[in-house]
Scaffold this motif. Structure first.
Motif, PDB file in Angstrom:
ATOM      1  N   PRO A 161       4.272  17.967   3.912  1.00 34.61           N
ATOM      2  CA  PRO A 161       5.722  17.816   3.772  1.00 34.61           C
ATOM      3  C   PRO A 161       6.155  16.519   3.102  1.00 34.61           C
ATOM      4  N   GLY A 162       5.380  15.453   3.294  1.00 37.49           N
ATOM      5  CA  GLY A 162       5.763  14.176   2.696  1.00 37.49           C
ATOM      6  C   GLY A 162       4.884  13.764   1.538  1.00 37.49           C
TER       7      GLY A 162
ATOM      8  N   GLU B 277      -3.720  22.712   1.692  1.00 35.13           N
ATOM      9  CA  GLU B 277      -2.271  22.722   1.459  1.00 35.13           C
ATOM     10  C   GLU B 277      -1.539  23.299   2.666  1.00 35.13           C
ATOM     11  N   HIS B 278      -0.576  22.545   3.149  1.00 36.43           N
ATOM     12  CA  HIS B 278       0.158  22.959   4.345  1.00 36.43           C
ATOM     13  C   HIS B 278       1.289  23.920   4.013  1.00 36.43           C
ATOM     14  N   ASP B 279       1.726  23.955   2.764  1.00 39.58           N
ATOM     15  CA  ASP B 279       2.701  24.935   2.281  1.00 39.58           C
ATOM     16  C   ASP B 279       2.234  25.373   0.896  1.00 39.58           C
ATOM     17  N   PRO B 280       1.299  26.322   0.829  1.00 35.50           N
ATOM     18  CA  PRO B 280       0.672  26.664  -0.454  1.00 35.50           C
ATOM     19  C   PRO B 280       1.655  27.121  -1.523  1.00 35.50           C
ATOM     20  N   GLU B 281       2.661  27.892  -1.159  1.00 41.09           N
ATOM     21  CA  GLU B 281       3.617  28.377  -2.158  1.00 41.09           C
ATOM     22  C   GLU B 281       4.399  27.207  -2.767  1.00 41.09           C
ATOM     23  N   GLU B 282       4.827  26.292  -1.920  1.00 42.13           N
ATOM     24  CA  GLU B 282       5.548  25.122  -2.436  1.00 42.13           C
ATOM     25  C   GLU B 282       4.614  24.219  -3.226  1.00 42.13           C
ATOM     26  N   ALA B 283       3.378  24.104  -2.779  1.00 46.25           N
ATOM     27  CA  ALA B 283       2.402  23.296  -3.504  1.00 46.25           C
ATOM     28  C   ALA B 283       2.194  23.833  -4.915  1.00 46.25           C
ATOM     29  N   THR B 284       2.187  25.149  -5.066  1.00 53.12           N
ATOM     30  CA  THR B 284       2.061  25.761  -6.398  1.00 53.12           C
ATOM     31  C   THR B 284       3.242  25.392  -7.273  1.00 53.12           C
ATOM     32  N   ARG B 285       4.444  25.486  -6.718  1.00 55.78           N
ATOM     33  CA  ARG B 285       5.643  25.129  -7.498  1.00 55.78           C
ATOM     34  C   ARG B 285       5.608  23.661  -7.911  1.00 55.78           C
ATOM     35  N   VAL B 286       5.211  22.797  -6.992  1.00 55.39           N
ATOM     36  CA  VAL B 286       5.106  21.360  -7.291  1.00 55.39           C
ATOM     37  C   VAL B 286       4.084  21.126  -8.400  1.00 55.39           C
ATOM     38  N   ARG B 287       2.930  21.756  -8.285  1.00 48.87           N
ATOM     39  CA  ARG B 287       1.854  21.577  -9.266  1.00 48.87           C
ATOM     40  C   ARG B 287       2.324  21.967 -10.673  1.00 48.87           C
TER      41      ARG B 287
ATOM     42  N   VAL C 119       5.405   5.031   2.762  1.00 46.05           N
ATOM     43  CA  VAL C 119       5.062   6.434   3.002  1.00 46.05           C
ATOM     44  C   VAL C 119       6.354   7.198   3.250  1.00 46.05           C
ATOM     45  N   ALA C 120       6.393   8.454   2.836  1.00 43.31           N
ATOM     46  CA  ALA C 120       7.596   9.268   3.030  1.00 43.31           C
ATOM     47  C   ALA C 120       7.846   9.494   4.518  1.00 43.31           C
ATOM     48  N   ALA C 121       9.100   9.403   4.907  1.00 42.08           N
ATOM     49  CA  ALA C 121       9.467   9.620   6.307  1.00 42.08           C
ATOM     50  C   ALA C 121       9.062  11.018   6.774  1.00 42.08           C
ATOM     51  N   ALA C 122       9.159  11.997   5.873  1.00 40.95           N
ATOM     52  CA  ALA C 122       8.788  13.367   6.233  1.00 40.95           C
ATOM     53  C   ALA C 122       7.315  13.476   6.576  1.00 40.95           C
ATOM     54  N   GLU C 123       6.492  12.627   5.965  1.00 41.71           N
ATOM     55  CA  GLU C 123       5.056  12.647   6.241  1.00 41.71           C
ATOM     56  C   GLU C 123       4.771  12.111   7.634  1.00 41.71           C
ATOM     57  N   VAL C 124       5.393  10.997   7.976  1.00 46.38           N
ATOM     58  CA  VAL C 124       5.209  10.418   9.307  1.00 46.38           C
ATOM     59  C   VAL C 124       5.667  11.401  10.376  1.00 46.38           C
ATOM     60  N   LYS C 125       6.805  12.041  10.148  1.00 49.87           N
ATOM     61  CA  LYS C 125       7.352  13.011  11.098  1.00 49.87           C
ATOM     62  C   LYS C 125       6.407  14.194  11.276  1.00 49.87           C
ATOM     63  N   PHE C 126       5.857  14.701  10.165  1.00 48.73           N
ATOM     64  CA  PHE C 126       4.978  15.869  10.227  1.00 48.73           C
ATOM     65  C   PHE C 126       3.772  15.620  11.121  1.00 48.73           C
ATOM     66  N   TRP C 127       3.174  14.429  11.010  1.00 46.88           N
ATOM     67  CA  TRP C 127       1.948  14.172  11.751  1.00 46.88           C
ATOM     68  C   TRP C 127       2.173  13.882  13.220  1.00 46.88           C
TER      69      TRP C 127
ATOM     70  N   LEU D  10       0.857  -1.174   0.000  1.00 50.29           N
ATOM     71  CA  LEU D  10       0.000   0.000   0.000  1.00 50.29           C
ATOM     72  C   LEU D  10       0.898   1.231   0.000  1.00 50.29           C
ATOM     73  N   VAL D  11       0.641   2.144  -0.924  1.00 43.74           N
ATOM     74  CA  VAL D  11       1.400   3.392  -1.003  1.00 43.74           C
ATOM     75  C   VAL D  11       0.492   4.528  -0.576  1.00 43.74           C
ATOM     76  N   LEU D  12       0.965   5.375   0.309  1.00 42.16           N
ATOM     77  CA  LEU D  12       0.203   6.545   0.733  1.00 42.16           C
ATOM     78  C   LEU D  12       0.822   7.791   0.115  1.00 42.16           C
ATOM     79  N   THR D  13       0.022   8.537  -0.657  1.00 40.35           N
ATOM     80  CA  THR D  13       0.534   9.802  -1.173  1.00 40.35           C
ATOM     81  C   THR D  13       0.741  10.785  -0.028  1.00 40.35           C
TER      82      THR D  13
END
Length: 305
Positions: A216-217, A252-262, A152-160, A122-125
């Motif tokens: 973040p993750g 979005e937890h970081d809207p500016e970065e989310a825009t760049r990613v998108r 799951v990304a380590a950064a995601e687990v850490k964030f939560w 199972l992959v979690l986005t």
């Protein structure tokens, strides 16, 4: 089981009046898009940094209501070699939020003839509740394999562990529900987690990559085989993002970065011609991206029967 014909109707009750699964072949890899239902949300969530008149204009142009509309919830099942990979797990059941038309994943997998015990990975986005909640439904964990691997990304687990909602703009009740679901998930599935840093090949031709931004993750999954490509973009791409990639989604937890990613992901999709599937694009959410001046254009596929 082959997924080749899984888009054809199986036994459905009278309440199932719309298609809820659609099969795609990516080279030698089977991909099945499954609808988890719909999630009604205020339209301000589409772009809380946009002028109200601009947002109203876009909704009018799209023949959408001005107050609230239904966001699709899409999940993907991938079969590569001996592995069956579920990407995200839908909303599940949260009675406090009164969202009865979501949380359909388990019954729709059953209708497609897919046993939960057949899922090897199972992959979690990311760990928002509409991506992990299906794992928290009573009885689901007991039906999963004891050796299930959850990537799951380590950064995601850490964030939560201590989430920061200071840059989000969510409806009342959602922050607490998100926090609660992530905490419960981490507790119940800790021993199944396989954390990665930036990128990991889950199965031949199936690679998950961390993008950040939405959370973040937050990660996307790229599927490639025989010259064919498909990206499951999770929550990096929303319907409004083609015309207004700079509009900030309320989750979005970081809207500016989310825009760049998108923007970066859609530029990649346009350049490669890869198929795109995303959580909140209208089902079956299978299409391509074209560059349209300074913005983008969504090009849905013609359904293959």
């Amino acid at each position: 089981m082959s997924l080749d014909n899984a888009s054809h109707p199986a036994r459905r009750g009278p309440e199932e009046l719309v298609p809820s699964r659609y099969a795609v072949r990516v080279g030698e890899i089977d991909v099945l898009v499954v609808s988890d239902g719909v999630l009604p949300l205020p339209t301000t969530m589409l772009g809380h940094n946009a002028e109200a008149a601009d947002r109203a204009g876009w909704l009018n142009d799209m023949f959408l209501p001005q107050d609230a509309f239904d966001w699709a919830l899409n999940v993907v099942l991938v079969r590569s070699g001996a592995q069956t990979i579920l990407i995200d797990a839908g909303l599940g059941l949260d009675p406090d939020l009164n969202l009865p038309r979501a949380g359909q994943l388990v019954k729709r997998l059953e209708a497609a003839g897919i046993d939960l015990a057949s899922v090897t990975d199972l992959v979690l986005t990311h760990m928002h509740m509409d991506h992990i909640g299906g794992l928290l439904v009573d009885g689901v964990k007991d039906r999963l394999r004891p050796d299930l691997r959850i990537h799951v990304a380590a950064a995601e687990v850490k964030f939560w562990e201590s989430p920061d909602f200071s840059h989000t703009s969510m409806p009342e009740g959602f922050p607490d529900a998100l926090r609660s679901a992530a905490k419960r998930f981490s507790k119940e599935y800790h021993n199944h987690l396989r954390q990665f840093e930036d990128e990991y090949e889950v199965a031949p031709g199936v690679v998950v990559s961390r993008t950040g931004g939405h959370t973040p993750g937050h990660s996307v999954v790229r599927v490639a085989s025989g010259g064919d490509r498909l990206m499951f973009a999770g929550d990096a791409v929303f319907a409004v993002g083609f015309d207004h990639p700079d509009w900030h989604n309320g989750f979005e937890h970081d809207p500016e970065e989310a825009t760049r990613v998108r923007v970066r992901l859609m530029q990649e999709l346009a350049a490669t011609g890869s198929l795109l599937v995303a959580t909140h694009l209208p089902f079956p959410s299978v299409g391509r991206v074209a560059v349209d001046g300074d913005t983008f254009r969504w090009v849905p596929v013609f359904w293959d029967y």
